[in-house]
Scaffold this motif. Structure first.
Motif, PDB file in Angstrom:
ATOM      1  N   GLU A 205       0.911  -1.110  -0.024  1.00 23.52           N
ATOM      2  CA  GLU A 205      -0.012   0.057   0.136  1.00 23.52           C
ATOM      3  C   GLU A 205       0.754   1.408  -0.006  1.00 23.52           C
ATOM      4  OE1 GLU A 205      -2.800  -0.029   3.199  1.00 23.52           O
ATOM      5  OE2 GLU A 205      -3.108   2.239   2.802  1.00 23.52           O
ATOM      6  N   ARG A 206       1.916   1.201   0.910  1.00 21.34           N
ATOM      7  CA  ARG A 206       2.726   2.452   0.982  1.00 21.34           C
ATOM      8  C   ARG A 206       3.399   2.574  -0.323  1.00 21.34           C
ATOM      9  NH1 ARG A 206       6.380   1.234   5.569  1.00 21.34           N
ATOM     10  NH2 ARG A 206       5.202  -0.490   5.714  1.00 21.34           N
ATOM     11  N   TYR A 207       3.953   1.567  -0.913  1.00 24.88           N
ATOM     12  CA  TYR A 207       4.739   1.774  -2.028  1.00 24.88           C
ATOM     13  C   TYR A 207       3.824   2.002  -3.192  1.00 24.88           C
ATOM     14  CZ  TYR A 207       8.951   0.588   0.714  1.00 24.88           C
ATOM     15  OH  TYR A 207       9.714   0.860   1.709  1.00 24.88           O
ATOM     16  N   ARG A 208       2.615   1.630  -3.367  1.00 26.10           N
ATOM     17  CA  ARG A 208       1.722   2.028  -4.355  1.00 26.10           C
ATOM     18  C   ARG A 208       1.559   3.492  -4.158  1.00 26.10           C
ATOM     19  NH1 ARG A 208      -3.034   3.461  -3.711  1.00 26.10           N
ATOM     20  NH2 ARG A 208      -3.485   2.162  -2.006  1.00 26.10           N
ATOM     21  N   ALA A 209       1.577   3.998  -3.267  1.00 27.94           N
ATOM     22  CA  ALA A 209       1.342   5.584  -2.937  1.00 27.94           C
ATOM     23  C   ALA A 209       2.555   6.175  -3.278  1.00 27.94           C
ATOM     24  CB  ALA A 209       1.180   5.810  -1.513  1.00 27.94           C
ATOM     25  N   SER A 210       3.613   5.610  -2.947  1.00 29.61           N
ATOM     26  CA  SER A 210       4.866   6.356  -3.403  1.00 29.61           C
ATOM     27  C   SER A 210       5.299   5.993  -4.798  1.00 29.61           C
ATOM     28  CB  SER A 210       6.112   6.008  -2.476  1.00 29.61           C
ATOM     29  OG  SER A 210       6.240   4.577  -2.359  1.00 29.61           O
ATOM     30  N   ALA A 211       5.004   5.089  -5.315  1.00 28.79           N
ATOM     31  CA  ALA A 211       5.024   4.828  -6.690  1.00 28.79           C
ATOM     32  C   ALA A 211       4.432   5.758  -7.421  1.00 28.79           C
ATOM     33  CB  ALA A 211       4.818   3.309  -6.886  1.00 28.79           C
ATOM     34  N   SER A 212       3.014   5.945  -7.246  1.00 29.59           N
ATOM     35  CA  SER A 212       2.057   6.787  -7.782  1.00 29.59           C
ATOM     36  C   SER A 212       2.454   8.173  -7.832  1.00 29.59           C
ATOM     37  CB  SER A 212       0.807   6.809  -6.911  1.00 29.59           C
ATOM     38  OG  SER A 212       0.124   5.675  -7.062  1.00 29.59           O
ATOM     39  N   ILE A 213       3.365   8.649  -6.950  1.00 26.64           N
ATOM     40  CA  ILE A 213       4.178   9.880  -6.836  1.00 26.64           C
ATOM     41  C   ILE A 213       5.475   9.814  -7.864  1.00 26.64           C
ATOM     42  CG2 ILE A 213       5.345  11.638  -5.604  1.00 26.64           C
ATOM     43  CD1 ILE A 213       3.548  10.811  -3.138  1.00 26.64           C
TER      44      ILE A 213
END
Lengths: 777, 194
Positions: A636-644
């Motif tokens: 979840e966290r990496y989805r968020a940061s990968a989106s950025i």
């Protein structure tokens, strides 16, 4: 024309350099590819930096212990039949050579030895229940003893009456082996309604689970099912290796699907160019870039994960565009030469390489091993693809002349003229419709980050796993407690405190059962306390004497028992000695003492309330480990940061294009991937598809390819027809290969394919709008 | 005369050797029923104790549920045995090797399934019969050396000889075959339901 580039370029020298590079890779490859280089376990994906090193080490140790275990239950209408099936299975397993141990019969000898080993410590080793009785009401123990002695089946308990008149040891020993197993012909059998199930446990010989073994294992278990089912029986099996085997099996099948798609794409190439040369060169390009990525990645990382291979190879797919663009350029003029072609496309493909590198490399920023591997793998692969086209192709395309105008070219030429015109004519209603559709889809988009989506276990496998967990207290693989202490005594205190809290949860039925070593091995101070308790309650009060006399022991026997008790006063059994003869289920809980730190695991089964358990994290020495949730929250966290990062990648590409072509033009080119991404996301929303970290890889691919199409059309000038052909061919090959992943049974691979398919189709439909005005001007 | 003797001997050995036939004969005499109720007196002779442990109580056997063994004196207690489970107020235990089955077979007068677990020898007389069982199962063999059963149309006496020299004698009396369990007996068996 940009003559300077051509002036310093010598096709032979370039090709020679390329060949040298390939040779070097070949030498390196022959070394690394013969070693064990493929990782298949999902737990390997956890980033090391996420955990404190000592916890990471303990978790790794725990995983190694459970990694190679397979649990099987063979079912039948009668216990002997179930045992017969299990024997058959055991034989089959042993023949396979896959296992280092296949356990079916309970080892009677080990059992007897264990009895002898611990019997000497009977005054120190009291089970919890006996201790409670002694503390509360010592006389009650006598009543219980009589009940056992008078029972018609109390033979085993009474067997050592002479040396253990209080039956202390049989109590302790029985409490060590809880569970509702019955032994039939020495095999543990559990009953469920009318069905009897025999238990078989097997350990893989190599619990690093190499791919070949997994495939053999999968087939072995599947084949074992048939004869048992033909005889009216049933076979249930579960365990990490089986899940991993199914996962890698479907991954392999998906790779096969991609290669069938690629083959179709290649056939299309063949039809379009009616020549073998483009086809061979494309293959060389793909093979060389994948090989380079593979070898260099293994050199850098030591081992790469199977998911890196799947996604990395997908991302390299952009590389084929360079080759296609080059070939299609040959249709653009009658006096085409490889040098002219390279001169024309070099700017476009180099720009594209730069933008793709930027976007892919951004993947490697978070400290997530899989992302780093994929980023590195695809960056190397793309550089390889670019280098092959630029260095090798000019020499090998010498004298290449397409003999005809392919029908495909006429088609794409027609299409690139009329389709954008139609779009522009109808923009009055198309634009609002598109905006509403995209907004509606985005609004419905909901991310799902459950790590279990990574595992593509069949419904059948999951059902078997569930059933086994109902019948047996199988420990949860990825959820447990780590308990640490400065020495065994300290560790014991901490674990006991935890077990007490778990007992409370068990009472509330939020937990079916739990197990820990401290339940069975009392710490030295407890051992002394146990002895003193017996002394106080039975010996000093004369209760023992009275009990024994009433039962019928003679005076001599009573004196002997008192003497034995006296001698045993300073006995105590250390953890190491206790563990030495313990069965494997116990040993598995102990992770050892190292540098003033002793660590054990407390296993759980039938977990219903994860929150309540996680709240126990932070008790002295206690750490809660939940690898599944941890991975999910990580995703979840990496989805968020990968989106950025994805947005940042768009920004960087935009800036780069802006510097080169001016802001207006850069925005026009970028509109292609941006809209393609928006449509792709909206489609995910409309069709209620999985949206997780892994869709972002697909969107990166869409960015890379979308920018490609935009740049190619922008730079096309009067060569729009051949550019349209290149773009169309590229889109078709991409759809045939990666779009085909949409049929995958693994949720994330399916989502990847779906996202790519939607994005590439959109990019293909929008790209011809780019560069229209330039041409008119 | 010598022929007659030989014939008698032959018949005798035949009836002794053919366990199946022997069991069939006994089986034919036994009252078969789904439920058996009775009283027992148990005398356990433990080597280390000077006096035997004598207890008595009642038992009930239900074909579909198992056995409820209710000791009344000297220490009241309840023991429940099914095919696969052994329940006491002190907790549940695994059933000692083949024991539940043997007990059930004997009380339920289902002798056929004994033949699988024991080597059987014995004799059938006019009104009574007697068989001796030696365990085949290695584990049971280590604990029990021999069991002796005798009776008429019911099982009357069961003797268990352990390898360590201990022995138990169980006498059954007041045997009846009711159609259904009493309420209290139903409640006892409820402990066995999962």
């Amino acid at each position: 024309m940009k003559k300077p580039i051509l002036r310093i370029y010598h096709p032979r020298v370039a090709a020679f350099a390329w060949l040298l590079g390939l040779l070097a890779l070949g030498v390196a490859g022959s070394r690394v590819l013969t070693a064990d280089w493929l990782e298949t376990g999902f737990l390997a994906l956890l980033p090391a930096t996420e955990q404190q090193p000592e916890i990471a080490r303990a978790v790794r140790q725990h995983n190694e212990l459970i990694n190679g275990k397979i649990i099987c239950l063979t079912g039948a209408d009668s216990a002997p039949q179930a045992v017969a099936h299990a024997n058959q299975l055991k034989e089959r397993f042993e023949r396979s050579g896959l296992f280092k141990a296949v356990r079916l019969q309970v080892d009677q000898q080990a059992f007897a030895e264990r009895y002898r080993q611990l019997f000497a410590y009977r005054y120190q080793l009291l089970d919890a229940q006996t201790r409670r009785i002694l503390q509360d009401q010592p006389e009650a123990l006598i009543g219980r003893n009589l009940e056992i002695l008078y029972s018609p089946v109390g033979q085993l308990e009474a067997a050592n009456l002479e040396r253990d008149p209080l039956l202390l040891f049989s109590r302790y020993f029985n409490a060590q082996n809880p569970g509702r197993f019955t032994l039939v012909q020495g095999v543990a059998v559990v009953r469920d309604g009318e069905r009897f199930w025999a238990l078989l446990i097997a350990d893989m010989a190599d619990n690093r689970l190499p791919l070949d073994n997994l495939e053999v294992l999968r087939q072995l278990v599947n084949e074992a099912k048939d004869p048992i089912e033909a005889a009216g029986g049933e076979l249930l099996s579960t365990g990490m290796p089986l899940f991993t085997a199914e996962g890698s099996h479907s991954a392999q099948r998906e790779i096969a699907i991609v290669s069938i798609g690629s083959t179709l794409g290649i056939l299309l190439l063949l039809l379009t160019f009616r020549g073998v040369r483009p086809l061979l060169l494309s293959c060389v390009g793909i093979a060389a870039s994948t090989f380079a990525a593979l070898v260099i990645s293994i050199l850098v990382f030591g081992k790469i994960h199977i998911l890196t291979l799947v996604f990395g190879a997908s991302l390299i797919g952009v590389g084929i565009d360079y080759a296609l663009h080059y070939f299609c350029n040959s249709f653009s003029s009658a006096d085409w030469t490889p040098a002219k072609g390279l001169n024309f496309i070099l700017l476009g493909i180099t720009l594209d390489l730069a933008t793709s590198l930027i976007s892919y490399a951004s993947l490697g920023v978070p400290p997530f091993p899989l992302l780093r591997e994929i980023a590195f793998f695809s960056v190397i692969g793309l550089i390889g693809a670019w280098a092959t086209v630029v260095l090798l192709f000019p020499l090998l395309l010498t004298g290449f002349k397409p003999a005809h105008k392919p029908a495909m070219l006429r088609l794409t030429s027609y299409w690139q003229q009329h389709w954008p015109a139609w779009l522009l004519r109808n923009r009055a209603w198309l634009a609002p419709v598109a905006i509403v559709a995209i907004a509606g889809g985005l609004w419905q988009l909901t991310p799902r980050d459950d790590v279990r989506l990574l595992q593509s276990a069949s419904a059948e496998r999951l059902a078997a796993d569930h059933k086994i967990r109902q019948l047996l207290p199988v420990r949860a693989d990825s959820q447990f407690f780590l308990v640490a202490g400065t020495d065994p005594q300290d560790w014991h205190r901490n674990e006991q405190a935890l077990l007490q809290r778990l007992e409370a949860q068990k009472q509330q039925r939020t937990l079916a059962s739990f197990d820990g070593l401290s339940r069975y091995w009392p710490a030295p101070d407890t051992q002394f306390a146990n002895y003193r308790l017996l002394k106080r309650t039975f010996h000093e009060t004369g209760l023992l004497q009275r009990y024994m006399a009433e039962l019928g022991f003679d005076r001599h026997a009573i004196a002997e028992e008192q003497q034995r008790f006296k001698i045993a006063e300073n006995n105590s059994i250390g953890l190491a000695e206790w563990l030495d003869g313990a069965d494997e289920a116990r040993k598995m809980h102990w992770l050892g003492c190292d540098a003033g730190r002793c660590v054990s695991t407390v296993s759980l089964s039938g977990i219903k309330d994860l929150d309540a358990l996680s709240q126990l994290d932070g008790l002295p020495g206690v750490r809660w480990v939940d690898q599944a949730s941890q991975l999910s929250s990580l995703f979840e966290r990496y989805r968020a940061s990968a989106s950025i990062l994805l947005v940042a990648a768009y920004g960087i590409v935009l800036i780069g294009l802006g510097c080169k072509f001016g802001w207006r033009n850069a925005l026009t080119i970028m509109a292609v991937p941006v809209l393609a991404t928006a449509v792709s996301l909206a489609m995910l929303g409309w069709f209620d598809q999985l949206f997780s970290l892994f869709n972002l890889f697909a969107l990166l691919l869409v960015l890379g390819i979308g920018v490609d199409y935009g740049i190619f059309f922008f730079l096309a000038g009067d060569k729009r027809s051949s550019t349209a052909l290149a773009v169309t061919l590229s889109a078709i090959t991409t759809l045939l290969s990666f779009g085909l992943l949409a049929v995958s049974s693994t949720a994330i691979v399916h989502a990847f394919g779906f996202t790519v398919a939607a994005g590439i189709l959109t990019a293909l439909l929008l790209a011809p709008l780019v560069g229209l005005k330039r041409t008119r001007q | 005369m010598i022929y007659l003797k030989a014939l008698v001997l032959f018949l005798l050995t035949a009836s002794v050797g053919m366990a199946d036939e022997l069991l069939d004969q006994i089986q034919a005499r036994l009252t078969r029923s789904a439920i058996t109720r009775g009283a027992f007196e148990q005398t356990k002779q433990l080597k280390v104790l000077r006096k035997p442990l004598v207890s008595n109580g009642t038992f009930i056997y239900d074909k579909s549920r198992g056995i409820a063994w209710k000791t009344l004196s000297p220490v009241p207690s309840l023991l429940l045995i099914s095919d696969t489970r052994l329940w006491t107020a002190q907790g549940e235990q695994p059933v000692p090797a083949a024991f539940g089955k043997v007990f059930q077979a004997m009380l339920g007068a289902d002798l056929a399934q004994l033949a699988a677990a024991f080597e059987i020898t014995g004799a059938v007389r006019k009104t009574s019969w007697q068989v001796s069982l030696v365990p085949r199962d290695e584990m049971l063999k280590k604990v029990i050396s021999r069991m002796q059963l005798s009776g008429d149309h019911e099982l009357r006496l069961l003797e268990i000889f352990e390898t360590n020299g201990n022995s138990s004698t169980l006498r059954f009396q007041n045997i009846s075959h009711p159609d259904r369990l009493a309420v209290g007996e139903e409640a006892d068996f409820a402990h066995l339901s999962p």
